[in-house]
Design a protein around this motif. Structure first.
Motif, PDB file in Angstrom:
ATOM      1  N   SER A  77      78.172  89.305  44.213  1.00  0.00           N
ATOM      2  CA  SER A  77      78.841  90.121  45.217  1.00  0.00           C
ATOM      3  C   SER A  77      78.911  89.374  46.533  1.00  0.00           C
ATOM      4  O   SER A  77      78.196  88.392  46.748  1.00  0.00           O
ATOM      5  CB  SER A  77      78.117  91.461  45.397  1.00  0.00           C
ATOM      6  N   GLY A  78      79.782  89.853  47.402  1.00  0.00           N
ATOM      7  CA  GLY A  78      79.936  89.173  48.673  1.00  0.00           C
ATOM      8  C   GLY A  78      80.694  89.995  49.679  1.00  0.00           C
ATOM      9  O   GLY A  78      81.286  91.032  49.364  1.00  0.00           O
ATOM     10  N   PHE A  79      80.663  89.502  50.897  1.00  0.00           N
ATOM     11  CA  PHE A  79      81.260  90.158  52.054  1.00  0.00           C
ATOM     12  C   PHE A  79      82.424  89.305  52.535  1.00  0.00           C
ATOM     13  O   PHE A  79      82.274  88.089  52.703  1.00  0.00           O
ATOM     14  CB  PHE A  79      80.201  90.281  53.154  1.00  0.00           C
ATOM     15  N   SER A  80      83.567  89.931  52.739  1.00  0.00           N
ATOM     16  CA  SER A  80      84.772  89.206  53.150  1.00  0.00           C
ATOM     17  C   SER A  80      85.351  89.818  54.421  1.00  0.00           C
ATOM     18  O   SER A  80      85.342  91.040  54.582  1.00  0.00           O
ATOM     19  CB  SER A  80      85.832  89.253  52.042  1.00  0.00           C
ATOM     20  N   VAL A  81      85.844  88.967  55.290  1.00  0.00           N
ATOM     21  CA  VAL A  81      86.411  89.383  56.569  1.00  0.00           C
ATOM     22  C   VAL A  81      87.858  88.913  56.639  1.00  0.00           C
ATOM     23  O   VAL A  81      88.143  87.719  56.455  1.00  0.00           O
ATOM     24  CB  VAL A  81      85.596  88.802  57.742  1.00  0.00           C
ATOM     25  N   ALA A  82      88.774  89.846  56.891  1.00  0.00           N
ATOM     26  CA  ALA A  82      90.195  89.514  56.888  1.00  0.00           C
ATOM     27  C   ALA A  82      90.522  88.425  57.903  1.00  0.00           C
ATOM     28  O   ALA A  82      91.283  87.499  57.614  1.00  0.00           O
ATOM     29  CB  ALA A  82      91.025  90.766  57.159  1.00  0.00           C
ATOM     30  N   ALA A  83      89.943  88.521  59.108  1.00  0.00           N
ATOM     31  CA  ALA A  83      90.251  87.555  60.165  1.00  0.00           C
ATOM     32  C   ALA A  83      89.737  86.158  59.854  1.00  0.00           C
ATOM     33  O   ALA A  83      90.161  85.184  60.483  1.00  0.00           O
ATOM     34  CB  ALA A  83      89.672  88.048  61.494  1.00  0.00           C
ATOM     35  N   LEU A  84      88.845  86.055  58.874  1.00  0.00           N
ATOM     36  CA  LEU A  84      88.314  84.750  58.462  1.00  0.00           C
ATOM     37  C   LEU A  84      88.900  84.327  57.117  1.00  0.00           C
ATOM     38  O   LEU A  84      88.292  83.541  56.383  1.00  0.00           O
ATOM     39  CB  LEU A  84      86.784  84.811  58.375  1.00  0.00           C
ATOM     40  N   ASP A  85      90.076  84.871  56.801  1.00  0.00           N
ATOM     41  CA  ASP A  85      90.762  84.532  55.545  1.00  0.00           C
ATOM     42  C   ASP A  85      89.893  84.814  54.328  1.00  0.00           C
ATOM     43  O   ASP A  85      89.910  84.067  53.343  1.00  0.00           O
ATOM     44  CB  ASP A  85      91.219  83.065  55.541  1.00  0.00           C
ATOM     45  N   GLY A  86      89.113  85.883  54.404  1.00  0.00           N
ATOM     46  CA  GLY A  86      88.287  86.287  53.273  1.00  0.00           C
ATOM     47  C   GLY A  86      86.897  85.691  53.229  1.00  0.00           C
ATOM     48  O   GLY A  86      86.114  86.015  52.344  1.00  0.00           O
ATOM     49  N   ALA A  87      86.584  84.826  54.165  1.00  0.00           N
ATOM     50  CA  ALA A  87      85.224  84.261  54.234  1.00  0.00           C
ATOM     51  C   ALA A  87      84.260  85.333  54.766  1.00  0.00           C
ATOM     52  O   ALA A  87      84.682  86.259  55.455  1.00  0.00           O
ATOM     53  CB  ALA A  87      85.215  83.043  55.142  1.00  0.00           C
ATOM     54  N   PHE A 125      83.564  94.542  50.831  1.00  0.00           N
ATOM     55  CA  PHE A 125      82.567  94.020  49.901  1.00  0.00           C
ATOM     56  C   PHE A 125      83.190  93.973  48.517  1.00  0.00           C
ATOM     57  O   PHE A 125      83.944  94.874  48.131  1.00  0.00           O
ATOM     58  CB  PHE A 125      81.338  94.930  49.838  1.00  0.00           C
ATOM     59  N   SER A 126      82.875  92.951  47.759  1.00  0.00           N
ATOM     60  CA  SER A 126      83.290  92.831  46.364  1.00  0.00           C
ATOM     61  C   SER A 126      82.052  92.713  45.494  1.00  0.00           C
ATOM     62  O   SER A 126      81.050  92.122  45.903  1.00  0.00           O
ATOM     63  CB  SER A 126      84.163  91.590  46.150  1.00  0.00           C
ATOM     64  N   CYS A 127      82.135  93.270  44.298  1.00  0.00           N
ATOM     65  CA  CYS A 127      81.030  93.155  43.347  1.00  0.00           C
ATOM     66  C   CYS A 127      81.595  92.927  41.953  1.00  0.00           C
ATOM     67  O   CYS A 127      82.399  93.731  41.468  1.00  0.00           O
ATOM     68  CB  CYS A 127      80.170  94.416  43.339  1.00  0.00           C
TER      69      CYS A 127
END
Length: 204
Positions: A77-87, A125-127
């Motif tokens: 799983s992970g955390f993604s931020v739109a302004a960071l291009d998904g990072a 968040f994605s899992c």
């Protein structure tokens, strides 16, 4: 498409993350599986070399199933931020890595530092959950929870980046929510709902 049913009675959780062990074990509790973590079995953590959550979860699940001779369930799983291009995305844990272990306060501060001037506060968040059997068969499922990132972090529940994420339609961060409230709407719950419908027997 037909799926393989998990019949138990014992299942390995292919993780060394205590927070994930706790959350996944709680989700599995109604089925009565005897759950043991890869960490408790002393299994090594395999290198996560894929570029997707499902790919990395599959690596971990297959490694644990092969080493233990038991069905294994892995979470990536992970955390993604739109302004960071998904990072940070699939590199979520890497952002927290230090020579002494993982420091998520540092990782959250990095997200804020890099994205603070962006107007777009969307985050998610994605899992990925992957079940693997010792014969190499796998079943994979992906869930997401969408919302926005906030600063400063709020709350001491959950783990990882939870204190800086407010889900859509909510006012509390995952770090402020009671565990049951988070479980009802989380990315992990979304993936688990798919897994349970496809691969778990009817609840007792």
């Amino acid at each position: 498409m037909s799926h393989r049913l998990l019949t138990g009675p014992k299942l390995v959780l292919a993780t060394h993350n205590a927070g994930k062990v706790r959350e996944v074990a709680e989700l599995l509790a109604p089925w009565g599986f005897a759950v043991v973590s890869a960490g408790a079995l002393g299994l090594p953590e395999p290198a996560e070399t894929e570029s997707s959550f499902l790919g990395n979860a599959r690596i971990k699940a297959l490694a644990a199933a092969t080493a233990s001779g038991l069905p294994a369930l892995a979470d990536d799983s992970g955390f993604s931020v739109a302004a960071l291009d998904g990072a940070p995305g699939v590199h979520t844990a890497d952002w927290a890595q230090t020579p002494d272990g993982r420091d998520y306060a540092m990782a959250m501060a990095k997200v804020e530092r890099l994205a603070r001037h962006a107007k777009d506060r969307r985050a998610w968040f994605s899992c990925a959950l992957v079940l693997a059997w010792p014969d190499g068969h796998t079943e994979g499922f992906l869930g997401e929870a969408h919302g926005q990132w906030v600063w400063p972090p709020r709350g001491t529940n959950g783990f990882g980046y939870d204190p800086m994420f407010v889900p859509d339609g909510g006012a509390q961060t995952f770090g402020e929510m009671a565990p049951a409230a988070k479980h009802a709407i989380s990315h992990r719950a979304a993936a688990f709902a798919q897994l349970s419908a496809a691969c778990l027997p009817p609840r007792p």
